[in-house]
Design a protein around this motif. Structure first.
Motif, PDB file in Angstrom:
ATOM      1  N   PRO A 210      14.488  14.471  -7.667  1.00 43.68           N
ATOM      2  CA  PRO A 210      15.641  15.024  -8.050  1.00 43.68           C
ATOM      3  C   PRO A 210      16.991  14.327  -7.826  1.00 43.68           C
ATOM      4  O   PRO A 210      16.978  13.603  -6.962  1.00 43.68           O
ATOM      5  CB  PRO A 210      15.829  16.421  -7.282  1.00 43.68           C
ATOM      6  CG  PRO A 210      14.767  16.408  -6.197  1.00 43.68           C
ATOM      7  CD  PRO A 210      14.018  15.222  -6.435  1.00 43.68           C
ATOM      8  N   ALA A 211      17.953  14.599  -8.875  1.00 42.16           N
ATOM      9  CA  ALA A 211      19.180  13.602  -8.719  1.00 42.16           C
ATOM     10  C   ALA A 211      19.953  14.206  -7.556  1.00 42.16           C
ATOM     11  O   ALA A 211      20.065  15.611  -7.243  1.00 42.16           O
ATOM     12  CB  ALA A 211      20.065  13.743  -9.996  1.00 42.16           C
ATOM     13  N   HIS A 212      20.292  13.301  -6.591  1.00 39.81           N
ATOM     14  CA  HIS A 212      21.087  13.853  -5.629  1.00 39.81           C
ATOM     15  C   HIS A 212      22.596  13.684  -5.598  1.00 39.81           C
ATOM     16  O   HIS A 212      23.218  12.413  -5.585  1.00 39.81           O
ATOM     17  CB  HIS A 212      20.420  13.137  -4.084  1.00 39.81           C
ATOM     18  CG  HIS A 212      21.031  13.674  -2.911  1.00 39.81           C
ATOM     19  ND1 HIS A 212      21.197  12.992  -1.814  1.00 39.81           N
ATOM     20  CD2 HIS A 212      21.645  14.749  -2.587  1.00 39.81           C
ATOM     21  CE1 HIS A 212      21.438  13.525  -0.476  1.00 39.81           C
ATOM     22  NE2 HIS A 212      21.987  14.815  -1.282  1.00 39.81           N
ATOM     23  N   ILE A 213      23.305  14.773  -5.585  1.00 36.98           N
ATOM     24  CA  ILE A 213      24.877  14.642  -5.549  1.00 36.98           C
ATOM     25  C   ILE A 213      25.350  14.973  -4.236  1.00 36.98           C
ATOM     26  O   ILE A 213      25.012  15.934  -3.693  1.00 36.98           O
ATOM     27  CB  ILE A 213      25.288  15.788  -6.378  1.00 36.98           C
ATOM     28  CG1 ILE A 213      24.924  15.544  -8.035  1.00 36.98           C
ATOM     29  CG2 ILE A 213      26.838  15.452  -6.602  1.00 36.98           C
ATOM     30  CD1 ILE A 213      25.083  16.571  -8.745  1.00 36.98           C
ATOM     31  N   VAL A 214      26.077  13.948  -3.685  1.00 32.55           N
ATOM     32  CA  VAL A 214      26.683  14.056  -2.251  1.00 32.55           C
ATOM     33  C   VAL A 214      28.258  14.074  -2.364  1.00 32.55           C
ATOM     34  O   VAL A 214      28.841  13.459  -3.055  1.00 32.55           O
ATOM     35  CB  VAL A 214      26.253  12.912  -1.467  1.00 32.55           C
ATOM     36  CG1 VAL A 214      27.110  12.936  -0.050  1.00 32.55           C
ATOM     37  CG2 VAL A 214      24.837  12.726  -1.230  1.00 32.55           C
ATOM     38  N   VAL A 215      28.831  15.239  -1.760  1.00 29.89           N
ATOM     39  CA  VAL A 215      30.190  15.573  -1.843  1.00 29.89           C
ATOM     40  C   VAL A 215      30.525  15.134  -0.486  1.00 29.89           C
ATOM     41  O   VAL A 215      30.158  15.914   0.455  1.00 29.89           O
ATOM     42  CB  VAL A 215      30.467  16.912  -2.272  1.00 29.89           C
ATOM     43  CG1 VAL A 215      31.953  17.158  -2.126  1.00 29.89           C
ATOM     44  CG2 VAL A 215      29.998  17.122  -3.689  1.00 29.89           C
ATOM     45  N   ALA A 216      31.270  14.198  -0.227  1.00 30.90           N
ATOM     46  CA  ALA A 216      31.765  13.788   0.996  1.00 30.90           C
ATOM     47  C   ALA A 216      33.296  14.365   1.271  1.00 30.90           C
ATOM     48  O   ALA A 216      34.332  13.797   0.716  1.00 30.90           O
ATOM     49  CB  ALA A 216      31.831  12.127   1.388  1.00 30.90           C
ATOM     50  N   GLY A 217      33.374  15.509   2.243  1.00 29.00           N
ATOM     51  CA  GLY A 217      34.682  15.855   2.238  1.00 29.00           C
ATOM     52  C   GLY A 217      34.687  17.372   1.854  1.00 29.00           C
ATOM     53  O   GLY A 217      33.970  18.104   0.920  1.00 29.00           O
ATOM     54  N   GLY A 218      35.129  18.280   2.827  1.00 26.67           N
ATOM     55  CA  GLY A 218      35.065  19.661   2.538  1.00 26.67           C
ATOM     56  C   GLY A 218      36.318  20.325   2.626  1.00 26.67           C
ATOM     57  O   GLY A 218      36.593  21.617   2.815  1.00 26.67           O
ATOM     58  N   GLY A 219      37.458  19.478   1.641  1.00 25.74           N
ATOM     59  CA  GLY A 219      38.855  20.274   1.643  1.00 25.74           C
ATOM     60  C   GLY A 219      38.877  20.619   0.282  1.00 25.74           C
ATOM     61  O   GLY A 219      37.979  21.177  -0.254  1.00 25.74           O
ATOM     62  N   HIS A 220      40.151  20.638  -0.461  1.00 24.32           N
ATOM     63  CA  HIS A 220      40.006  21.346  -1.570  1.00 24.32           C
ATOM     64  C   HIS A 220      39.313  20.751  -2.589  1.00 24.32           C
ATOM     65  O   HIS A 220      38.674  21.312  -3.245  1.00 24.32           O
ATOM     66  CB  HIS A 220      41.797  21.313  -2.131  1.00 24.32           C
ATOM     67  CG  HIS A 220      42.510  21.935  -1.380  1.00 24.32           C
ATOM     68  ND1 HIS A 220      43.050  22.102  -0.423  1.00 24.32           N
ATOM     69  CD2 HIS A 220      43.081  23.197  -2.306  1.00 24.32           C
ATOM     70  CE1 HIS A 220      43.848  23.272  -0.269  1.00 24.32           C
ATOM     71  NE2 HIS A 220      44.081  23.883  -1.183  1.00 24.32           N
ATOM     72  N   VAL A 221      39.167  19.296  -2.766  1.00 23.63           N
ATOM     73  CA  VAL A 221      38.188  18.604  -3.867  1.00 23.63           C
ATOM     74  C   VAL A 221      36.865  18.896  -3.529  1.00 23.63           C
ATOM     75  O   VAL A 221      36.119  19.159  -4.263  1.00 23.63           O
ATOM     76  CB  VAL A 221      38.645  17.085  -3.880  1.00 23.63           C
ATOM     77  CG1 VAL A 221      37.800  16.503  -4.622  1.00 23.63           C
ATOM     78  CG2 VAL A 221      40.165  16.870  -4.158  1.00 23.63           C
ATOM     79  N   GLY A 222      36.548  18.853  -2.190  1.00 25.30           N
ATOM     80  CA  GLY A 222      35.139  18.875  -2.027  1.00 25.30           C
ATOM     81  C   GLY A 222      34.627  20.365  -2.197  1.00 25.30           C
ATOM     82  O   GLY A 222      33.528  20.328  -2.767  1.00 25.30           O
ATOM     83  N   LEU A 223      35.276  21.516  -1.692  1.00 28.22           N
ATOM     84  CA  LEU A 223      34.704  22.657  -2.009  1.00 28.22           C
ATOM     85  C   LEU A 223      34.938  23.164  -3.446  1.00 28.22           C
ATOM     86  O   LEU A 223      33.675  23.638  -3.956  1.00 28.22           O
ATOM     87  CB  LEU A 223      35.748  23.766  -1.196  1.00 28.22           C
ATOM     88  CG  LEU A 223      35.524  25.194  -1.597  1.00 28.22           C
ATOM     89  CD1 LEU A 223      34.140  25.722  -1.057  1.00 28.22           C
ATOM     90  CD2 LEU A 223      36.726  25.994  -0.767  1.00 28.22           C
TER      91      LEU A 223
END
Length: 455
Positions: free
Chosen positions: A5-18
């Motif tokens: 499966p394609a793995h999408i990683v979001v590094a950051g849990g602020g406005h952009v990350g969430l």
């Protein structure tokens, strides 16, 4: 052979990350259900702080738990990995993460492979080499800082009401804020409101004895709301006996004395620094192109320049502002505001979904909705298109706008209920500074062998 499966990683849990992860788990619902895609969100904190509500949290108008959004609960279709990003290798498509376990044991950072990476570490406070700032300054960017500042202000009232030393009393009742943007003005206005209200419970402190000082290096405050509304806000603050000093800089705060560039000196036990933000320094170790301010250089479609499968947005990204370029002006960049971060996150998520499906990408463009700012309870300023609003109407617009931007109906309902209850009951004026050192009493008892009540 089974396709991974394609793995999408979001590094950051602020406005952009969430908001990126939230949009992805909705837009890729079928792919997630089939197992064609998986999403991992990496953040040192298990929550996103909705920063526009920090002033109200500091003033006690909102409970701290309603200003944060739990990532695990909201991002139910994503995997959450607690940790700090330390490096990115775009060539190998790997990201290094220092998890809490690694910090505890001193182990090597965890390496995470990705197919698409959203680099959104956000920003930190932009400080200057001001003598004494590191020792005595208080930031205002996190929920911990907001609650700590509330406790600190109330503790200063306790000190002022109990001391016999006039110099200590004056310093305790002097509150200096540096920075005349949204954070500085809204924080000062809300806390000044709270401090004035709290005086009714201190028999020997009058509201006019408190000295609130706002220091701004430029010739105006709140430039985002326009010159006319900025002038009104200045007049409103000064009408409340707030000492606003324009064209002035903080030169030093050694020995708890705020020395300003106009030559004045103000002994104070409270110095709040809100003079802007800068991109997170971790970007320097991520092998991405940076601009002169340390932000990731991005294309209009929010892909990182000269890097494949890498995306960025928000405070950490230098994103071209196409709406200003269309007018024939010089190349402009989007300002580091929550409004841009939220909108860019949605466009970024849609573009990642399009890239996975082989569809064309869309550039980020925005339509300015205007600006709103709170000046304390029932006071505010707003600029909406060509309309300018002030007073209670602007304050209501400020609340309505940000309530609409807080993610999830659950969070909106809690905030709305708290506002409604706050209109029926009095403010809570309680300092819980001991929460910052919860083991202090036990350490004292264990160290002395006596219970603190017997000392």
């Amino acid at each position: 052979m089974t396709k991974q499966p394609a793995h999408i990683v979001v590094a950051g849990g602020g406005h952009v990350g969430l908001f990126t992860a939230l949009r992805l788990q909705r837009g890729l619902r079928r792919e997630l259900r089939r197992g064609d895609v998986r999403i991992t969100v990496i953040s040192p904190d298990p929550y996103m702080t909705y920063q526009p509500f920090l002033p109200e949290a500091a003033a006690g108008s909102l409970s701290p738990r309603h200003v944060v959004v739990p990532l695990r609960r909201v991002l139910s279709r994503c995997r959450f990995l607690p940790g700090e990003v330390t490096a990115v290798d775009p060539g190998r498509r790997t990201i290094s993460v220092r998890t809490p376990a690694d910090q505890e044991t001193g182990g090597e950072p965890l390496r995470v492979d990705y197919d698409e990476l959203v680099l959104a570490p956000g920003s930190i406070s932009r400080t200057l080499p001001v003598p004494g700032l590191a020792d005595h300054g208080i930031g205002f960017k996190t929920i911990e800082e907001a609650i700590g500042l509330r406790n600190h202000v109330l503790e200063q009232l306790d000190i002022a009401s109990s001391t016999r030393d006039s110099a200590v009393r004056d310093a305790a009742l002097t509150f200096v804020f540096v920075g005349g943007g949204y954070a500085g003005v809204e924080a000062l206005a809300e806390l000044e409101d709270m401090g004035r209200y709290a005086c009714r419970y201190y028999h020997n402190i009058r509201p006019e004895e408190q000295k609130w000082i706002l220091v701004e290096a430029t010739d105006r405050i709140l430039p985002e709301v326009g010159e006319q509304m900025g002038t009104y806000a200045l007049r409103e603050l000064r009408g409340r006996n707030v000492d606003v000093r324009l064209g002035t800089r903080l030169e030093s705060c050694d020995d708890r004395v705020a020395t300003l560039s106009d030559g004045s000196r103000h002994p104070t036990r409270t110095l709040v620094w809100t003079a802007g933000v800068k991109a997170h320094p971790v970007l320097a170790s991520c092998d991405v192109p940076l601009d002169g301010r340390g932000r990731v250089r991005c294309r209009p479609d929010l892909r990182v320049e000269d890097r494949e499968h890498l995306w960025s947005a928000g405070d950490a990204a230098a994103v071209p502002d196409l709406t200003r370029e269309d007018t024939g002006g010089p190349r402009a960049l989007c300002a580091p505001t929550a409004q841009h971060a939220t909108r860019q996150a949605r466009r970024l998520a849609d573009n990642i979904a399009a890239a996975l499906r082989g569809e064309p990408l869309t550039d980020y463009r925005h339509r300015d909705l205007g600006s709103v700012a709170s000046l304390g309870l029932h006071k505010g300023v707003a600029r909406v298109r060509r309309r300018r609003v002030k007073g209670p109407a602007a304050w209501l617009m400020h609340r309505a706008y940000h309530l609409g931007r807080v993610p999830t109906a659950h969070r909106k309902a809690r905030i709305l209920a708290e506002w409604a209850l706050a209109g029926l009951f009095r403010r809570e004026i309680v300092s819980l500074g001991s929460l910052e050192h919860p083991r202090a009493e036990f350490e004292l008892a264990a160290g002395t062998g006596r219970h603190p009540e017997g000392t």
